[in-house]
Scaffold this motif. Structure first.
Motif, PDB file in Angstrom:
ATOM      1  N   GLN A   1       2.832  -8.007  20.117  1.00 44.63           N
ATOM      2  CA  GLN A   1       3.751  -8.288  18.637  1.00 44.63           C
ATOM      3  C   GLN A   1       3.576  -6.970  17.877  1.00 44.63           C
ATOM      4  O   GLN A   1       2.375  -6.713  17.646  1.00 44.63           O
ATOM      5  CB  GLN A   1       3.043  -9.542  18.288  1.00 44.63           C
ATOM      6  N   ASN A   2       4.622  -6.828  17.310  1.00 43.10           N
ATOM      7  CA  ASN A   2       4.977  -5.652  16.481  1.00 43.10           C
ATOM      8  C   ASN A   2       6.155  -5.670  15.423  1.00 43.10           C
ATOM      9  O   ASN A   2       6.859  -6.476  15.846  1.00 43.10           O
ATOM     10  CB  ASN A   2       4.768  -4.199  17.264  1.00 43.10           C
ATOM     11  N   ALA A   3       6.196  -4.872  14.539  1.00 37.86           N
ATOM     12  CA  ALA A   3       7.328  -4.774  13.710  1.00 37.86           C
ATOM     13  C   ALA A   3       7.247  -3.390  13.198  1.00 37.86           C
ATOM     14  O   ALA A   3       6.426  -2.460  13.152  1.00 37.86           O
ATOM     15  CB  ALA A   3       7.051  -5.710  12.402  1.00 37.86           C
ATOM     16  N   VAL A   4       8.534  -3.028  13.025  1.00 40.97           N
ATOM     17  CA  VAL A   4       8.874  -1.323  12.708  1.00 40.97           C
ATOM     18  C   VAL A   4       9.857  -1.194  11.570  1.00 40.97           C
ATOM     19  O   VAL A   4      10.564  -2.182  11.235  1.00 40.97           O
ATOM     20  CB  VAL A   4       9.290  -0.617  13.927  1.00 40.97           C
ATOM     21  N   THR A   5       9.606   0.012  10.671  1.00 42.96           N
ATOM     22  CA  THR A   5      10.650  -0.050   9.498  1.00 42.96           C
ATOM     23  C   THR A   5      10.696   1.434   9.411  1.00 42.96           C
ATOM     24  O   THR A   5       9.973   2.153   9.970  1.00 42.96           O
ATOM     25  CB  THR A   5      10.001  -0.679   8.356  1.00 42.96           C
ATOM     26  N   ALA A   6      11.566   2.037   8.881  1.00 48.57           N
ATOM     27  CA  ALA A   6      12.055   3.455   8.974  1.00 48.57           C
ATOM     28  C   ALA A   6      12.768   3.716   7.527  1.00 48.57           C
ATOM     29  O   ALA A   6      13.453   2.760   6.936  1.00 48.57           O
ATOM     30  CB  ALA A   6      13.194   3.804   9.876  1.00 48.57           C
ATOM     31  N   ILE A   7      12.257   4.929   7.150  1.00 45.48           N
ATOM     32  CA  ILE A   7      12.837   5.393   5.669  1.00 45.48           C
ATOM     33  C   ILE A   7      13.500   6.669   6.116  1.00 45.48           C
ATOM     34  O   ILE A   7      12.770   7.872   6.455  1.00 45.48           O
ATOM     35  CB  ILE A   7      11.967   5.637   4.607  1.00 45.48           C
TER      36      ILE A   7
ATOM     37  N   PRO B   1      10.313  10.491  -5.512  1.00 45.89           N
ATOM     38  CA  PRO B   1      10.492  11.613  -4.579  1.00 45.89           C
ATOM     39  C   PRO B   1       9.526  11.535  -3.460  1.00 45.89           C
ATOM     40  O   PRO B   1       8.453  11.551  -3.746  1.00 45.89           O
ATOM     41  CB  PRO B   1      10.283  12.891  -5.763  1.00 45.89           C
ATOM     42  N   ILE B   2      10.020  12.043  -2.297  1.00 41.41           N
ATOM     43  CA  ILE B   2       9.058  11.927  -1.107  1.00 41.41           C
ATOM     44  C   ILE B   2       8.462  13.449  -1.163  1.00 41.41           C
ATOM     45  O   ILE B   2       9.010  14.448  -1.010  1.00 41.41           O
ATOM     46  CB  ILE B   2       9.669  11.662   0.105  1.00 41.41           C
ATOM     47  N   ARG B   3       7.295  13.372  -1.147  1.00 39.58           N
ATOM     48  CA  ARG B   3       6.407  14.783  -1.101  1.00 39.58           C
ATOM     49  C   ARG B   3       5.241  14.545  -0.069  1.00 39.58           C
ATOM     50  O   ARG B   3       4.371  13.394   0.084  1.00 39.58           O
ATOM     51  CB  ARG B   3       5.800  15.020  -2.450  1.00 39.58           C
ATOM     52  N   PHE B   4       5.271  15.464   1.026  1.00 38.72           N
ATOM     53  CA  PHE B   4       4.210  15.445   2.067  1.00 38.72           C
ATOM     54  C   PHE B   4       2.950  16.093   1.397  1.00 38.72           C
ATOM     55  O   PHE B   4       2.919  17.299   1.141  1.00 38.72           O
ATOM     56  CB  PHE B   4       4.552  15.808   3.336  1.00 38.72           C
ATOM     57  N   ALA B   5       1.621  15.547   1.440  1.00 34.17           N
ATOM     58  CA  ALA B   5       0.489  15.999   1.013  1.00 34.17           C
ATOM     59  C   ALA B   5      -0.022  17.242   1.884  1.00 34.17           C
ATOM     60  O   ALA B   5      -0.542  18.067   1.426  1.00 34.17           O
ATOM     61  CB  ALA B   5      -0.628  14.958   0.805  1.00 34.17           C
TER      62      ALA B   5
ATOM     63  N   GLY C   1       5.633   8.869  -2.797  1.00 34.93           N
ATOM     64  CA  GLY C   1       6.699   8.447  -2.875  1.00 34.93           C
ATOM     65  C   GLY C   1       7.152   7.314  -1.932  1.00 34.93           C
ATOM     66  O   GLY C   1       8.544   6.796  -1.775  1.00 34.93           O
ATOM     67  N   VAL C   2       6.330   7.058  -1.161  1.00 36.20           N
ATOM     68  CA  VAL C   2       6.366   5.716  -0.266  1.00 36.20           C
ATOM     69  C   VAL C   2       5.599   4.719  -0.392  1.00 36.20           C
ATOM     70  O   VAL C   2       4.500   4.839  -0.321  1.00 36.20           O
ATOM     71  CB  VAL C   2       6.443   6.230   1.328  1.00 36.20           C
ATOM     72  N   THR C   3       6.051   3.361  -0.427  1.00 38.35           N
ATOM     73  CA  THR C   3       5.431   2.037  -0.534  1.00 38.35           C
ATOM     74  C   THR C   3       5.722   1.268   0.991  1.00 38.35           C
ATOM     75  O   THR C   3       6.871   0.962   1.000  1.00 38.35           O
ATOM     76  CB  THR C   3       5.348   1.606  -1.835  1.00 38.35           C
TER      77      THR C   3
ATOM     78  N   PHE D   1       0.671  -1.212   0.061  1.00 37.80           N
ATOM     79  CA  PHE D   1       0.038  -0.021   0.044  1.00 37.80           C
ATOM     80  C   PHE D   1       0.825   1.280   0.106  1.00 37.80           C
ATOM     81  O   PHE D   1       1.969   1.124   0.372  1.00 37.80           O
ATOM     82  CB  PHE D   1      -1.137  -0.052   1.082  1.00 37.80           C
ATOM     83  N   ASP D   2       0.252   2.248  -0.762  1.00 36.20           N
ATOM     84  CA  ASP D   2       1.119   3.562  -0.684  1.00 36.20           C
ATOM     85  C   ASP D   2       0.601   4.520   0.525  1.00 36.20           C
ATOM     86  O   ASP D   2      -0.852   4.333   0.963  1.00 36.20           O
ATOM     87  CB  ASP D   2       0.932   4.443  -2.024  1.00 36.20           C
ATOM     88  N   ASP D   3       1.538   5.176   1.250  1.00 39.19           N
ATOM     89  CA  ASP D   3       1.044   6.005   2.221  1.00 39.19           C
ATOM     90  C   ASP D   3       0.342   7.244   1.754  1.00 39.19           C
ATOM     91  O   ASP D   3       0.666   8.079   0.679  1.00 39.19           O
ATOM     92  CB  ASP D   3       2.083   6.764   2.790  1.00 39.19           C
ATOM     93  N   PRO D   4      -0.953   7.481   2.213  1.00 42.21           N
ATOM     94  CA  PRO D   4      -2.108   8.337   1.467  1.00 42.21           C
ATOM     95  C   PRO D   4      -1.393   9.901   1.619  1.00 42.21           C
ATOM     96  O   PRO D   4      -1.953  10.521   0.629  1.00 42.21           O
ATOM     97  CB  PRO D   4      -3.294   8.119   2.094  1.00 42.21           C
TER      98      PRO D   4
END
Length: 154
Positions: A139-145, A86-90, A51-53, A44-47
């Protein structure tokens, strides 16, 4: 009538969230009746962040209950988010904002992904976890960009 109202309310509550696309799946347990238990990989793409999936893997319960949508899926999930452009914040981001949410039982359990922005490190952080109305799971998981400039073609 009541079921239709609950479905409509859930749909409205989840509007504005990302929709997942199934990338693939593997069977983990054969079931004689109904679908097999499996692990599903979804994207899923961050709404709010172009530029982030994010790629999410999670268990889906099969069998008769799973086929009818009555089974409760396990709480384990894994996530990996990547910069794909390219990362752009809506708009302005809120820490802990839910970007993806999916029902993992008939009524009481959901799996969700929330986003944080670590401003001092210029990094987006995504956390996946499962919760219940009464008791959630640790229980969880984390990721960073890291937010980096996207190379342009020459």
């Amino acid at each position: 009538m009541r079921a239709a109202f609950v479905g409509l309310a859930a749909g409205l509550a989840f509007s504005g969230l990302a929709m997942a696309e199934e990338i693939g799946s593997v069977d983990t347990v054969f079931k004689w009746l109904g679908p097999n238990h499996k692990i599903v990989v979804e994207a899923f793409d961050d709404p709010k962040v172009a530029g982030v999936t994010c790629y999410l893997s999670r268990a889906k319960t099969g069998g008769i209950k799973g086929g009818l949508g009555l089974a409760e899926d396990r709480a384990e999930a894994s996530i990996a988010c990547r910069q794909v452009g390219p990362i752009r914040f809506a708009e302005k981001l809120e820490d802990g904002e839910v970007v993806f949410k999916e029902r993992t039982s008939l009524v009481f359990k959901t799996m969700q992904v929330v986003r944080f922005f670590d401003e001092s490190r210029n990094t987006l952080v995504y956390l996946v976890y499962s919760d219940r109305v009464i008791e959630g799971s640790p229980q969880n998981a984390v990721t960073a960009i890291p937010v980096l400039p996207w190379p342009t073609a020459r």
